[in-house]
Design a protein around this motif. Sequence first.
Motif, PDB file in Angstrom:
ATOM      1  N   ALA A 151      16.075   3.769 -14.530  1.00 37.24           N
ATOM      2  CA  ALA A 151      14.892   4.607 -14.752  1.00 37.24           C
ATOM      3  C   ALA A 151      14.009   3.993 -15.842  1.00 37.24           C
ATOM      4  CB  ALA A 151      15.322   6.026 -15.137  1.00 37.24           C
ATOM      5  N   ALA A 152      14.642   3.441 -16.864  1.00 39.30           N
ATOM      6  CA  ALA A 152      13.877   2.823 -17.955  1.00 39.30           C
ATOM      7  C   ALA A 152      13.149   1.574 -17.468  1.00 39.30           C
ATOM      8  CB  ALA A 152      14.812   2.470 -19.118  1.00 39.30           C
ATOM      9  N   ARG A 153      13.828   0.789 -16.612  1.00 44.66           N
ATOM     10  CA  ARG A 153      13.204  -0.457 -16.134  1.00 44.66           C
ATOM     11  C   ARG A 153      12.045  -0.177 -15.171  1.00 44.66           C
ATOM     12  NH1 ARG A 153      14.299  -5.972 -14.378  1.00 44.66           N
ATOM     13  NH2 ARG A 153      16.048  -6.131 -15.816  1.00 44.66           N
ATOM     14  N   LEU A 154      12.260   0.745 -14.230  1.00 38.43           N
ATOM     15  CA  LEU A 154      11.259   0.940 -13.173  1.00 38.43           C
ATOM     16  C   LEU A 154      10.275   2.068 -13.462  1.00 38.43           C
ATOM     17  CD1 LEU A 154      13.492  -0.761 -11.606  1.00 38.43           C
ATOM     18  CD2 LEU A 154      12.460   0.241  -9.558  1.00 38.43           C
ATOM     19  N   GLY A 155      10.626   2.951 -14.398  1.00 40.60           N
ATOM     20  CA  GLY A 155       9.744   4.082 -14.671  1.00 40.60           C
ATOM     21  C   GLY A 155       9.673   5.062 -13.518  1.00 40.60           C
ATOM     22  N   LEU A 156      10.744   5.119 -12.712  1.00 41.37           N
ATOM     23  CA  LEU A 156      10.795   6.051 -11.583  1.00 41.37           C
ATOM     24  C   LEU A 156      11.947   7.031 -11.774  1.00 41.37           C
ATOM     25  CD1 LEU A 156      10.431   3.624  -8.516  1.00 41.37           C
ATOM     26  CD2 LEU A 156       8.685   5.173  -9.438  1.00 41.37           C
ATOM     27  N   PRO A 157      11.777   8.271 -11.253  1.00 35.98           N
ATOM     28  CA  PRO A 157      12.929   9.178 -11.237  1.00 35.98           C
ATOM     29  C   PRO A 157      14.056   8.520 -10.447  1.00 35.98           C
ATOM     30  CG  PRO A 157      10.958  10.262 -10.359  1.00 35.98           C
ATOM     31  CD  PRO A 157      10.613   8.821 -10.576  1.00 35.98           C
ATOM     32  N   THR A 158      15.244   8.500 -11.016  1.00 38.34           N
ATOM     33  CA  THR A 158      16.346   7.725 -10.437  1.00 38.34           C
ATOM     34  C   THR A 158      17.587   8.594 -10.283  1.00 38.34           C
ATOM     35  OG1 THR A 158      15.501   5.715 -11.472  1.00 38.34           O
ATOM     36  CG2 THR A 158      17.799   5.669 -10.789  1.00 38.34           C
ATOM     37  N   ALA A 159      18.305   8.379  -9.162  1.00 40.58           N
ATOM     38  CA  ALA A 159      19.595   9.043  -8.955  1.00 40.58           C
ATOM     39  C   ALA A 159      20.647   7.981  -8.677  1.00 40.58           C
ATOM     40  CB  ALA A 159      19.514  10.014  -7.783  1.00 40.58           C
ATOM     41  N   LEU A 160      21.846   8.222  -9.212  1.00 40.25           N
ATOM     42  CA  LEU A 160      22.988   7.348  -8.943  1.00 40.25           C
ATOM     43  C   LEU A 160      24.005   8.150  -8.149  1.00 40.25           C
ATOM     44  CD1 LEU A 160      24.392   4.583  -9.592  1.00 40.25           C
ATOM     45  CD2 LEU A 160      25.522   5.787 -11.473  1.00 40.25           C
ATOM     46  N   GLY A 161      24.474   7.592  -7.038  1.00 43.85           N
ATOM     47  CA  GLY A 161      25.439   8.295  -6.202  1.00 43.85           C
ATOM     48  C   GLY A 161      26.626   7.432  -5.835  1.00 43.85           C
ATOM     49  N   HIS A 162      27.637   8.096  -5.280  1.00 42.32           N
ATOM     50  CA  HIS A 162      28.843   7.429  -4.808  1.00 42.32           C
ATOM     51  C   HIS A 162      28.615   6.978  -3.364  1.00 42.32           C
ATOM     52  CE1 HIS A 162      32.889   7.584  -2.904  1.00 42.32           C
ATOM     53  NE2 HIS A 162      33.232   6.993  -4.017  1.00 42.32           N
ATOM     54  N   ASP A 163      29.042   5.760  -3.035  1.00 37.20           N
ATOM     55  CA  ASP A 163      28.676   5.196  -1.726  1.00 37.20           C
ATOM     56  C   ASP A 163      29.116   6.073  -0.547  1.00 37.20           C
ATOM     57  OD1 ASP A 163      31.353   4.535  -2.163  1.00 37.20           O
ATOM     58  OD2 ASP A 163      31.139   2.439  -1.532  1.00 37.20           O
TER      59      ASP A 163
ATOM     60  N   GLY B 113       0.797  -1.225   0.000  1.00 40.52           N
ATOM     61  CA  GLY B 113       0.000   0.000   0.000  1.00 40.52           C
ATOM     62  C   GLY B 113       0.825   1.268   0.000  1.00 40.52           C
ATOM     63  N   LEU B 114       2.121   1.130  -0.313  1.00 43.76           N
ATOM     64  CA  LEU B 114       2.993   2.311  -0.370  1.00 43.76           C
ATOM     65  C   LEU B 114       3.157   2.745  -1.824  1.00 43.76           C
ATOM     66  CD1 LEU B 114       5.635   0.988   2.180  1.00 43.76           C
ATOM     67  CD2 LEU B 114       3.891   2.743   2.595  1.00 43.76           C
ATOM     68  N   ASP B 115       3.669   3.940  -1.991  1.00 44.65           N
ATOM     69  CA  ASP B 115       3.797   4.528  -3.315  1.00 44.65           C
ATOM     70  C   ASP B 115       5.264   4.821  -3.612  1.00 44.65           C
ATOM     71  OD1 ASP B 115       3.353   5.795  -5.701  1.00 44.65           O
ATOM     72  OD2 ASP B 115       2.562   7.651  -4.811  1.00 44.65           O
ATOM     73  N   PRO B 116       5.938   3.934  -4.359  1.00 45.78           N
ATOM     74  CA  PRO B 116       7.344   4.210  -4.675  1.00 45.78           C
ATOM     75  C   PRO B 116       7.447   5.419  -5.610  1.00 45.78           C
ATOM     76  CG  PRO B 116       6.616   2.216  -5.800  1.00 45.78           C
ATOM     77  CD  PRO B 116       5.470   2.664  -4.934  1.00 45.78           C
ATOM     78  N   VAL B 117       8.161   6.457  -5.169  1.00 44.31           N
ATOM     79  CA  VAL B 117       8.187   7.712  -5.934  1.00 44.31           C
ATOM     80  C   VAL B 117       9.545   7.981  -6.561  1.00 44.31           C
ATOM     81  CG1 VAL B 117       6.335   8.811  -4.628  1.00 44.31           C
ATOM     82  CG2 VAL B 117       8.708   9.041  -3.824  1.00 44.31           C
ATOM     83  N   ALA B 118      10.577   7.255  -6.149  1.00 42.90           N
ATOM     84  CA  ALA B 118      11.908   7.492  -6.708  1.00 42.90           C
ATOM     85  C   ALA B 118      12.787   6.297  -6.373  1.00 42.90           C
ATOM     86  CB  ALA B 118      12.520   8.774  -6.139  1.00 42.90           C
ATOM     87  N   LEU B 119      13.916   6.234  -7.075  1.00 39.13           N
ATOM     88  CA  LEU B 119      14.898   5.170  -6.863  1.00 39.13           C
ATOM     89  C   LEU B 119      16.270   5.804  -6.688  1.00 39.13           C
ATOM     90  CD1 LEU B 119      16.033   2.215  -7.053  1.00 39.13           C
ATOM     91  CD2 LEU B 119      15.921   2.465  -9.547  1.00 39.13           C
ATOM     92  N   GLY B 120      16.974   5.400  -5.632  1.00 33.18           N
ATOM     93  CA  GLY B 120      18.344   5.868  -5.412  1.00 33.18           C
ATOM     94  C   GLY B 120      19.283   4.683  -5.333  1.00 33.18           C
ATOM     95  N   ILE B 121      20.385   4.761  -6.061  1.00 33.24           N
ATOM     96  CA  ILE B 121      21.361   3.662  -6.075  1.00 33.24           C
ATOM     97  C   ILE B 121      22.736   4.245  -5.747  1.00 33.24           C
ATOM     98  CG2 ILE B 121      22.442   1.842  -7.461  1.00 33.24           C
ATOM     99  CD1 ILE B 121      20.004   1.955  -9.327  1.00 33.24           C
ATOM    100  N   ALA B 122      23.434   3.624  -4.794  1.00 29.06           N
ATOM    101  CA  ALA B 122      24.799   4.029  -4.468  1.00 29.06           C
ATOM    102  C   ALA B 122      25.759   2.923  -4.880  1.00 29.06           C
ATOM    103  CB  ALA B 122      24.928   4.286  -2.965  1.00 29.06           C
TER     104      ALA B 122
END
Length: 329
Positions: free
Chosen positions: A109-121, A70-79
């Motif tokens: 972003a293409a796979r999940l259709g979510l705004p995505t950010a990539l960061g350094h760990d 019942g949650l709404d995934p709004v973004a994806l962050g990957i480190a």
Amino acid sequence: MSPADAAGPADVVVALDVGGTGMKCALVRPDGTTVHTERHPTDAGRGPDAVVETILDVAEGLAGKARADGLDPVALGIAVPGVVNEAAGVAVWSANVGFRDVPLRDLAAARLGLPTALGHDVRVGGLAEARLGAGRGTGHVLFVAIGTGIAAAHVVDGVAATGAHGAAGEIGHILVRPGGPRCGCGRDGCLEAVASASAIARRYAEATGAGPTGAAGGGGLTGGGLAGTPASAADVADRAAAGEPAAAGVWAEAVEALADGLATGQSLYDVESIVIGGGLARAGPRLFDPLRAALHERMTFHRRPRLVAAALGDEAGCLGAALLALDAR
Ligand SMILES: [Zn+2]
């Protein structure tokens, strides 16, 4: 916009912190609370394409889990570790995951259709410590992770500087001991060749004859693979506290070198807080008491920063990846 202000009540961010051996994963609310965690093996030996597929599968699974709850995934962050071009969303280079110029942000972003950010760990870890952890309430923070290597994040008002090439924060490669031990980067005398957890263990093994003499010219970043059961950096701290001369010598040299590196950091950045994370921070007062004294000795006109241990533990990567994703939305 401020991420928390714009949040809906069911909003969560899918967050992944990818390391050489494992991926820490979480669903994180915009206020920084974690509602679900998972761990998966990275299995980097399969090669970068397989690792990317696993990252995408795991992220998709987490988004599905969120919706099912019942949650709404709004973004994806990957480190990810290594050199990361955050603006382009590209994992430029990572020795322990095998990435080379992987456009991970756009793939995800293409796979999940979510705004995505990539960061350094380490930079996202610093972001989380500065905003939610030990640096909270201070606008200028230097986060220093001391483990196998040493890396830092300079965070000003909640934003970590990336550098022009995605390589800011390589404080482990400040030259502190010209002509000193060989660093994994190929130069002699870098901070991390003297004071990383693996360097401390290696130098102690050499000092006591327990390790391979002459190994200092080899892979200083790995430091493993010794025969027998070599003492860890934590063991060296214990033995130093118990008065063992060889351990005390290696530990004191590491502390002095760290103080030199941090003093350089303070000269450059003039921060309010220096937050120490990574495995070595677990040495507690055995590290912080002498390091604080040595750092203060080196301050002349500089303002003394607070020197504190990281507060978020190994959750910092996921929390920071989530913050980065919300900021980028
Ligand atoms: Zn180096």
